[in-house]
Design an enzyme around this catalytic site. Structure first.
Site, short mmCIF file in Angstrom:
data_model
loop_
_atom_site.label_atom_id
_atom_site.label_comp_id
_atom_site.label_asym_id
_atom_site.label_seq_id
_atom_site.Cartn_x
_atom_site.Cartn_y
_atom_site.Cartn_z
N CYS A 84 -1.15 -9.70 18.64
CA CYS A 84 -1.73 -10.07 17.36
C CYS A 84 -2.13 -8.85 16.55
CB CYS A 84 -2.94 -10.93 17.64
SG CYS A 84 -3.90 -11.29 16.23
N GLU B 275 0.23 -12.11 9.53
CA GLU B 275 1.40 -12.48 10.33
C GLU B 275 1.37 -13.96 10.68
OE1 GLU B 275 0.99 -8.38 12.94
OE2 GLU B 275 0.70 -10.33 13.85
#
Lengths: 241, 351
Positions: free
Chosen positions: B335, B97
């Site tokens: 995260c 990501e």
């Protein structure tokens, strides 16, 4: 003469001599060297061949009363240290740091859970504590893919006795049948055995749990234990990185 | 198989031009096309002779990848998902990501450095994937290069998936490309690398670049930190702080400590006192972070009142302290959440 390398973050100040090295399973080695220091069972050392290279960390597998330092390690073909380490023979030298780390255990009741060469710190602790204390207070669950990868299995069986469980994820039918006749053998994944043990109440809150192995295993087992009601404060993890 | 051009340093580009027997100045021309003019094809590099471009094309390709997916938050945060095939250890696709976080006077891009993570922190979603591979310098930089908002980005933070200093060579290579005159020409003061405290990596990072450093603390107490962060067994926080204390860092270089506040766990008076004792004499700041709960966690978020009270207590001890704004919560901002959901199956675990 002490030498120094800070590349690893740990000073590899001892030049030690290899006493012996044996490939105890395919790609898995047990190395014995001089012992230049005392240590706490469960601690690690940094190893390097040369001063200018980054040292790698390994748990000590030998007992505190032994005259040699024993290191159990996997050969990583693309690794920077182990291919060369695996070629060392009696009389060759390597660099070693002082022992370090706090993954240590005493005579309190504890459950040890390891996969592969993650057995090393538990081997050291089991070899160092009084044998009566080990048999009385410890439980060891070791997961590996094949039978040959339950390193020092007979010695650990003698020390931990009936509370030593080997979980073999890839044993074939014949191996599984043969082993299943003996106690302490489970043909399946370590996490499957743990789920069953949690359901049966074999594993519950109370003792401290020590986990050692690859990150994926440690995280999965830790989640499993936490979901079974074991406080995270009672779970200690050592991850190989 | 063709090799990648994007992600090479000037030195590596010089090796390449030597190998292809191109003029030495062609290396700088290549770097200029790659990192300043953002070329997408070798054919665009029109100040290279046609024969050189043809030769390059036979052996090299750009290998700049566009995002596989984007999620947009109502607060303007955008999360991009990138394939990381080079890092995959299995046939299953793997993803990382990058989060683009615009604010009134700046825009930050949060970069990933590994697929999954080895560190096994109790509060982290990325760790639940296990470790699946290292990103190359090109894969790290690609998150910036191919970002649609690239030209709006003012700051880069290496705080996405993975532990940057556990992948130190590609991370340092990416910083070299970002901060060199021949590269993106970015000031190192616009870059922050976050670590859980890998001491050899910190030493090299401090010696070799001028970017800022952020260290994850989360508890000042050894026993408590060991249970939150297994790395404490090997690299105790006090040794990390000793290293920082010994390092003679210039004033413009910032050291910060990241501190996730867990309700009822790590924000007591005793924590304040111990943090103040540990950080005595170190020029630094503490960023307090709200915990976004993840599945199967025994940890809880602190309330706003607890966060503010903890901030005030730390400030009263003379520690520069801020509470970080939470962003992108409606798009799984924590995260690793997005990519973990995208995994076809977990890493092949067999034990």
């Amino acid at each position: 003469m002490p030498e120094s390398s800070h590349e690893s973050g740990k000073e590899t100040r001892y030049r030690v001599r290899v006493e012996s090295q044996e490939e105890i399973a395919d790609g898995v080695f047990y190395l014995k060297t001089d012992r230049p220091f005392d240590f706490l069972p469960g601690q690690c050392v940094a190893l390097a061949i040369r001063q200018d290279e980054q040292a790698r960390y390994y748990s000590i597998a030998s007992g505190r009363s032994e005259t040699r330092i024993g290191i159990l390690y996997d050969l990583v073909p693309e690794g920077k240290l182990t291919p060369e380490l695996a070629r060392l023979g009696s009389g060759d030298e390597l660099l070693m740091s002082d022992p370090f780390g706090s993954f240590v255990d005493g005579e309190e009741v504890a459950v040890w859970i390891a996969t592969g060469t993650g057995i090393a710190p538990f081997l050291s602790i089991a070899r160092s504590l009084p044998s009566t204390a080990v048999a009385r207070t410890k439980m060891l669950i070791h997961g590996s893919r094949t039978l040959e990868r339950f390193y020092f299995r007979e010695e650990l069986r003698d020390l931990i006795q009936e509370r030593f469980v080997c979980c073999c994820s890839q044993c074939d039918g014949n191996e599984a049948d043969a082993q299943a006749r003996g106690s302490g053998f489970y043909a399946g994944r370590l996490t499957e055995w743990l789920r069953g043990a949690v359901a049966e109440g074999t594993l519950a809150a109370g003792p401290r749990y020590f986990l050692c192995g690859a990150a994926g295993m440690v995280v999965e087992v830790r989640d499993l234990l936490i979901s079974a009601g074991i406080p995270f404060e009672d779970i200690l993890s050592e991850i190989y990185f | 198989m063709k090799r990648a051009l994007f992600g090479l340093t000037l030195s590596q580009l010089r090796d390449l031009t030597d190998e292809l027997e191109l003029p030495a100045y062609a290396a700088k021309q290549l770097a200029h096309w790659l990192y300043r003019k953002h070329a997408r094809t070798i054919d665009e590099m029109t100040n290279l002779p046609a024969a050189a471009r043809e030769l390059l094309s036979t052996r090299f390709e750009m290998r700049i990848a566009t995002p596989a997916k984007v999620s947009a938050s109502s607060d303007g945060t955008r999360k991009y998902l990138y394939g990381a095939e080079g890092a995959s250890r299995s046939s299953s696709p793997r993803y990382v990501e990058a989060a683009y976080i615009p604010e009134s006077r700046r825009a930050t891009l949060c970069l990933s450095t590994q697929v999954g993570c080895k560190m096994g922190c109790l509060f982290c979603m990325t760790g639940k994937q296990g470790f699946q591979g290292q990103l190359t310098a090109a894969e790290i930089l690609n998150q910036y290069e191919s970002l649609p908002e690239r030209d709006l980005v003012t700051n880069l933070v290496y705080m996405g998936m993975g532990e940057p200093l556990d992948n130190i060579d590609p991370v340092m290579q990416s910083i070299e490309i970002l901060t060199s005159d021949w590269g993106y020409g970015m000031s190192p003061g616009r870059i922050t690398v976050s670590t859980i405290g890998i001491i050899p990596g910190i030493r090299r990072f401090l010696n070799e670049c001028g970017a800022h450093l952020a260290v994850s603390m989360h508890s000042p107490f050894e026993e408590e930190r060991r249970r939150l962060m297994p790395v404490q067994h090997v690299y105790p926080l006090r040794e990390v702080i000793e290293l920082l204390r010994e390092s003679d860092l210039p004033r413009q270089r910032r050291v910060s400590f990241e501190y996730i506040v867990f309700g009822g766990l790590n924000h007591s008076d005793a924590h304040v006192k111990e943090i103040a004792r540990l950080l005595s004499g170190i020029r630094c700041r503490i960023n307090l972070i709200r915990f976004h709960t993840i599945p199967d966690t025994p940890l809880h978020p602190a309330s706003d009142e607890q966060m503010v009270a903890f901030e005030n207590q730390l400030k009263a001890k003379g520690i520069l302290t801020t509470i970080r704004k939470s962003r992108g919560q409606d798009i799984l901002a924590a995260c690793g959440l997005l990519s973990t959901r995208e995994l076809v199956k977990p890493a092949a675990l067999d034990y």
